[in-house]
Design a protein around this motif. Structure first.
Motif, PDB file in Angstrom:
ATOM      1  N   SER A  12       0.907  -1.171   0.128  1.00  0.00           N
ATOM      2  CA  SER A  12       0.014   0.028   0.151  1.00  0.00           C
ATOM      3  C   SER A  12       0.751   1.356   0.042  1.00  0.00           C
ATOM      4  O   SER A  12       0.363   2.245  -0.475  1.00  0.00           O
ATOM      5  N   ILE A  13       2.131   1.267   0.663  1.00  0.00           N
ATOM      6  CA  ILE A  13       2.995   2.300   0.660  1.00  0.00           C
ATOM      7  C   ILE A  13       4.501   1.533   0.162  1.00  0.00           C
ATOM      8  O   ILE A  13       4.886   0.959   0.907  1.00  0.00           O
ATOM      9  N   GLY A  14       4.884   1.988  -1.033  1.00  0.00           N
ATOM     10  CA  GLY A  14       6.045   1.417  -1.537  1.00  0.00           C
ATOM     11  C   GLY A  14       6.060  -0.038  -1.895  1.00  0.00           C
ATOM     12  O   GLY A  14       4.949  -0.683  -2.138  1.00  0.00           O
ATOM     13  N   TRP A  15       7.267  -0.910  -1.682  1.00  0.00           N
ATOM     14  CA  TRP A  15       7.260  -2.279  -1.986  1.00  0.00           C
ATOM     15  C   TRP A  15       7.484  -2.967  -0.814  1.00  0.00           C
ATOM     16  O   TRP A  15       7.963  -2.359   0.242  1.00  0.00           O
ATOM     17  N   MET A  16       7.200  -4.297  -0.840  1.00  0.00           N
ATOM     18  CA  MET A  16       7.587  -4.983   0.240  1.00  0.00           C
ATOM     19  C   MET A  16       8.194  -6.528  -0.174  1.00  0.00           C
ATOM     20  O   MET A  16       8.056  -6.815  -1.217  1.00  0.00           O
ATOM     21  N   VAL A  17       8.867  -7.344   0.728  1.00  0.00           N
ATOM     22  CA  VAL A  17       9.120  -8.724   0.540  1.00  0.00           C
ATOM     23  C   VAL A  17       8.047  -9.509   1.230  1.00  0.00           C
ATOM     24  O   VAL A  17       8.164  -9.406   2.408  1.00  0.00           O
ATOM     25  N   TYR A  18       7.409 -10.266   0.388  1.00  0.00           N
ATOM     26  CA  TYR A  18       6.281 -10.977   0.795  1.00  0.00           C
ATOM     27  C   TYR A  18       6.718 -12.687   1.346  1.00  0.00           C
ATOM     28  O   TYR A  18       7.582 -13.151   0.196  1.00  0.00           O
ATOM     29  N   ASP A  19       6.395 -12.998   2.364  1.00  0.00           N
ATOM     30  CA  ASP A  19       6.856 -14.257   2.629  1.00  0.00           C
ATOM     31  C   ASP A  19       5.648 -15.294   2.554  1.00  0.00           C
ATOM     32  O   ASP A  19       4.670 -15.230   3.237  1.00  0.00           O
ATOM     33  N   SER A  20       5.826 -16.293   1.435  1.00  0.00           N
ATOM     34  CA  SER A  20       4.497 -17.036   0.939  1.00  0.00           C
ATOM     35  C   SER A  20       4.095 -17.819   1.852  1.00  0.00           C
ATOM     36  O   SER A  20       3.129 -18.476   1.981  1.00  0.00           O
ATOM     37  N   GLU A  21       4.895 -18.370   2.880  1.00  0.00           N
ATOM     38  CA  GLU A  21       4.752 -19.453   4.058  1.00  0.00           C
ATOM     39  C   GLU A  21       4.090 -18.671   4.913  1.00  0.00           C
ATOM     40  O   GLU A  21       3.074 -19.507   5.584  1.00  0.00           O
ATOM     41  N   LEU A  22       4.610 -17.465   5.450  1.00  0.00           N
ATOM     42  CA  LEU A  22       3.726 -16.901   6.739  1.00  0.00           C
ATOM     43  C   LEU A  22       2.634 -15.897   6.245  1.00  0.00           C
ATOM     44  O   LEU A  22       1.915 -15.313   6.812  1.00  0.00           O
ATOM     45  N   LYS A  23       2.558 -15.701   4.731  1.00  0.00           N
ATOM     46  CA  LYS A  23       1.334 -15.061   4.081  1.00  0.00           C
ATOM     47  C   LYS A  23       1.428 -13.449   4.815  1.00  0.00           C
ATOM     48  O   LYS A  23       0.286 -13.152   5.244  1.00  0.00           O
ATOM     49  N   GLY A  24       2.428 -12.987   4.674  1.00  0.00           N
ATOM     50  CA  GLY A  24       2.599 -11.578   4.975  1.00  0.00           C
ATOM     51  C   GLY A  24       4.151 -11.134   4.744  1.00  0.00           C
ATOM     52  O   GLY A  24       4.791 -11.758   4.205  1.00  0.00           O
ATOM     53  N   PRO A  25       4.220  -9.942   5.313  1.00  0.00           N
ATOM     54  CA  PRO A  25       5.599  -9.237   5.023  1.00  0.00           C
ATOM     55  C   PRO A  25       6.696 -10.206   5.608  1.00  0.00           C
ATOM     56  O   PRO A  25       6.675 -10.673   6.824  1.00  0.00           O
ATOM     57  N   ALA A  26       7.802 -10.317   4.931  1.00  0.00           N
ATOM     58  CA  ALA A  26       8.983 -11.154   5.468  1.00  0.00           C
ATOM     59  C   ALA A  26       9.558 -10.250   6.598  1.00  0.00           C
ATOM     60  O   ALA A  26       9.717  -9.303   6.554  1.00  0.00           O
ATOM     61  N   GLN A  27      10.136 -11.057   7.511  1.00  0.00           N
ATOM     62  CA  GLN A  27      10.968 -10.543   8.813  1.00  0.00           C
ATOM     63  C   GLN A  27      12.436 -10.678   8.227  1.00  0.00           C
ATOM     64  O   GLN A  27      12.845 -11.692   8.065  1.00  0.00           O
ATOM     65  N   ILE A  28      13.211  -9.706   8.245  1.00  0.00           N
ATOM     66  CA  ILE A  28      14.410  -9.618   7.806  1.00  0.00           C
ATOM     67  C   ILE A  28      15.170 -10.570   8.928  1.00  0.00           C
ATOM     68  O   ILE A  28      16.240 -11.239   8.230  1.00  0.00           O
ATOM     69  N   ARG A  29      15.142 -10.466   9.922  1.00  0.00           N
ATOM     70  CA  ARG A  29      15.811 -11.363  11.053  1.00  0.00           C
ATOM     71  C   ARG A  29      14.854 -11.686  12.154  1.00  0.00           C
ATOM     72  O   ARG A  29      13.760 -11.049  12.255  1.00  0.00           O
TER      73      ARG A  29
END
Length: 62
Positions: A18-35
């Motif tokens: 919705s604001i900018g770009w994201m890395v989507y985690d298809s296993e967790l079905k949401g934004p990826a956590q960097i660490r």
């Protein structure tokens, strides 16, 4: 593994949020956590998201 006529997708996908770009985690079905317990990969430029997605895809599973 690859199915005939349908290539496998990776776990981490670069998507427009919705604001900018994201890395989507298809296993967790949401934004990826960097660490673990770290920030989420969202509200990024497309270039930042692509770099993070490549880095996450190359990490060994823990």
């Amino acid at each position: 593994m690859e199915f005939i006529g349908r290539p496998m997708r990776g776990r981490f996908l670069v998507r427009q949020g919705s604001i900018g770009w994201m890395v989507y985690d298809s296993e967790l079905k949401g934004p990826a956590q960097i660490r673990k317990n770290g920030p989420f990969a969202e509200k990024l430029t497309k270039e930042q998201a692509e770099i993070i997605a490549k880095g996450l895809a190359n990490q060994p599973d823990s």
